[in-house]
Design a protein around this motif. Structure first.
Motif, mmCIF file in Angstrom:
data_model
loop_
_atom_site.group_PDB
_atom_site.id
_atom_site.type_symbol
_atom_site.label_atom_id
_atom_site.label_comp_id
_atom_site.label_asym_id
_atom_site.label_seq_id
_atom_site.Cartn_x
_atom_site.Cartn_y
_atom_site.Cartn_z
ATOM 1 N N ASN A 1 59.960 75.870 19.006
ATOM 2 C CA ASN A 1 59.014 76.729 19.725
ATOM 3 C C ASN A 1 59.560 77.210 21.066
ATOM 4 N N GLY B 1 50.460 80.261 3.603
ATOM 5 C CA GLY B 1 49.982 80.502 2.232
ATOM 6 C C GLY B 1 48.608 81.160 2.200
ATOM 7 N N ARG C 1 54.729 74.195 -7.196
ATOM 8 C CA ARG C 1 55.104 75.084 -6.077
ATOM 9 C C ARG C 1 56.380 74.596 -5.397
ATOM 10 N N LEU D 1 61.583 76.232 5.748
ATOM 11 C CA LEU D 1 60.862 74.962 5.649
ATOM 12 C C LEU D 1 59.513 75.107 4.939
ATOM 13 N N ALA E 1 55.186 84.039 -2.933
ATOM 14 C CA ALA E 1 55.839 83.041 -2.076
ATOM 15 C C ALA E 1 57.361 83.183 -2.147
ATOM 16 N N CYS F 1 50.448 79.888 14.175
ATOM 17 C CA CYS F 1 50.539 78.525 14.710
ATOM 18 C C CYS F 1 50.363 78.554 16.220
ATOM 19 N N TRP F 2 50.658 77.433 16.846
ATOM 20 C CA TRP F 2 50.530 77.391 18.310
ATOM 21 C C TRP F 2 51.549 78.308 18.957
ATOM 22 N N ASP G 1 61.532 67.778 6.627
ATOM 23 C CA ASP G 1 61.205 68.136 8.016
ATOM 24 C C ASP G 1 59.962 67.363 8.468
ATOM 25 N N LYS H 1 56.209 74.275 3.072
ATOM 26 C CA LYS H 1 55.453 73.037 2.814
ATOM 27 C C LYS H 1 54.621 73.204 1.551
ATOM 28 N N GLN I 1 58.997 75.889 -7.488
ATOM 29 C CA GLN I 1 59.053 77.355 -7.379
ATOM 30 C C GLN I 1 59.703 77.788 -6.053
ATOM 31 N N LYS J 1 60.848 65.014 15.272
ATOM 32 C CA LYS J 1 60.644 65.746 16.534
ATOM 33 C C LYS J 1 59.890 64.861 17.512
ATOM 34 N N VAL K 1 52.380 70.370 -1.325
ATOM 35 C CA VAL K 1 52.196 69.049 -1.941
ATOM 36 C C VAL K 1 52.026 69.203 -3.453
ATOM 37 N N THR K 2 52.252 70.418 -3.948
ATOM 38 C CA THR K 2 52.012 70.718 -5.363
ATOM 39 C C THR K 2 53.348 70.805 -6.105
ATOM 40 N N SER L 1 56.458 77.690 8.917
ATOM 41 C CA SER L 1 55.356 78.473 8.313
ATOM 42 C C SER L 1 55.907 79.731 7.628
ATOM 43 N N LEU M 1 56.696 68.940 6.058
ATOM 44 C CA LEU M 1 55.832 67.765 5.849
ATOM 45 C C LEU M 1 54.578 67.748 6.709
ATOM 46 N N GLN N 1 63.680 75.713 16.029
ATOM 47 C CA GLN N 1 62.715 75.811 14.912
ATOM 48 C C GLN N 1 61.476 76.547 15.415
#
Ligand code: NAP
Length: 272
Positions: free
Chosen positions: A139, A192, A235, A227, A212, A265-266, A46, A229, A238, A76, A231-232, A187, A21, A160
């Motif tokens: 992390n 993506g 997908r 996890l 994917a 990511c970080w 998540d 992510k 899928q 979290k 918004v489509t 990720s 999310l 995670q």
């Protein structure tokens, strides 16, 4: 589609695929994604204090007609809320936003130096009070987990971390397996971006699946919770349609060679 579950070290079960999310900050877009996910068969979401969408999740699941026990909700503690009192206060706010009296999984979002010890103690108390069914971290590298072992009364059942074909983290994965800590792959699609690795493209053609789906299937076969992510709606559908094929030994060997230690990511690598 019924998504399989994994049993955690504390005996609780977790659906192996969640809808990620992060960056889902628009209420209308959130509702479309949530509804598409429920329709497709997702029951695991998540979220995080830092994502700014606990409120949306609380409102939408209440409207969905689903019972609370049918859902698996993660949140979290955000880095700016670390500290014993701050974690407890903001977790209470999270419960209110999520319109529930417990979360299925509560994580420390990042191994914030010094403050993470007292924050873990707050999380242990939240767990003992039944307001978080399972607790974990995010992390955390091996050094952070080794440090935690020295003061934890309850060890995390989840870590995670960023995990995908291009960041396979073999030492951390082995450590977590040896210590009965289930890994969640965040990720998993490497955001993506690009989606042009020739080995993954070739496997997508070979299996008649999308790029994917190959990335996600690799995670699934490592026994990670995954996890993705999106918004489509197409997908979202899928991304769980990955149970009708398997990677073979050649596929796995080819994918193993794609590890580039690529962090998008970080990074917690240099955090003491
Ligand atoms: P991701 O899942 O690797 O990739 C998401 C991107 O891929 C979006 O741009 C999405 O686009 C696109 N996408 C999704 N499905 C696709 C498909 N089938 N084909 C092509 N493109 C597709 O990235 P992420 O959001 O960084 O990670 C996933 C989740 O992990 C987050 O949402 C969050 O829950 C968690 N996470 C946790 C942390 C942490 O520190 N604990 C850090 C990062 C992420 P659309 O949305 O436009 O469809």
């Amino acid at each position: 589609m019924k998504i399989p579950s994994i049993t955690l070290a504390d005996g609780n079960t977790i659906p192996q695929i969640a809808l990620g999310l992060w960056k889902n900050k628009d209420a209308a877009e959130f509702n479309t994604a949530f509804d598409a996910a429920i329709k497709a068969g997702y029951r695991h979401f998540d979220s995080a204090q830092a994502y700014g969408n606990e409120q949306f999740l609380g409102e939408r699941w209440k409207q969905s007609g689903l019972q609370r026990e049918e859902l698996f909700i993660t949140t979290k503690i955000a880095v700016q809320h670390f500290g014993y009192h701050s974690a407890k206060r903001t977790f209470a706010e999270s419960l209110e936003k999520l319109q529930t009296d417990y979360v299925d999984l509560l994580l420390l979002h990042f191994p914030v130096p010094v403050l993470r010890k007292r924050t873990w103690q707050a999380v242990e108390e939240i767990h003992a009070a039944g307001q978080a069914r399972s607790i974990g971290v995010s992390n955390y590298m091996i050094n952070h987990l080794e440090g935690l072992k020295k003061y934890a009364k309850t060890m995390p059942v989840i870590n995670q971390v960023e995990l995908h074909v291009f960041l396979q983290q073999p030492e951390l994965v082995t450590y977590c397996r040896d210590h009965n800590i289930t890994l969640e792959a965040y990720s998993p699609l490497a955001h993506g971006k690009a989606m042009d690795n020739p080995v993954v493209v070739g496997l997508a053609e070979k299996h008649g699946k999308s790029y994917a789906q190959i990335m996600l299937r690799w995670c699934l076969e490592q026994d990670f919770v995954v996890l993705p992510k999106s918004v489509t709606p197409k997908r979202i559908q899928q991304n769980i349609d990955i149970f009708d094929f398997k990677l073979d030994a050649d596929d796995r060997a080819a994918l193993a060679k794609q590890d580039q230690n690529l962090r998008i990511c970080w990074s917690p690598v240099h955090v003491p």
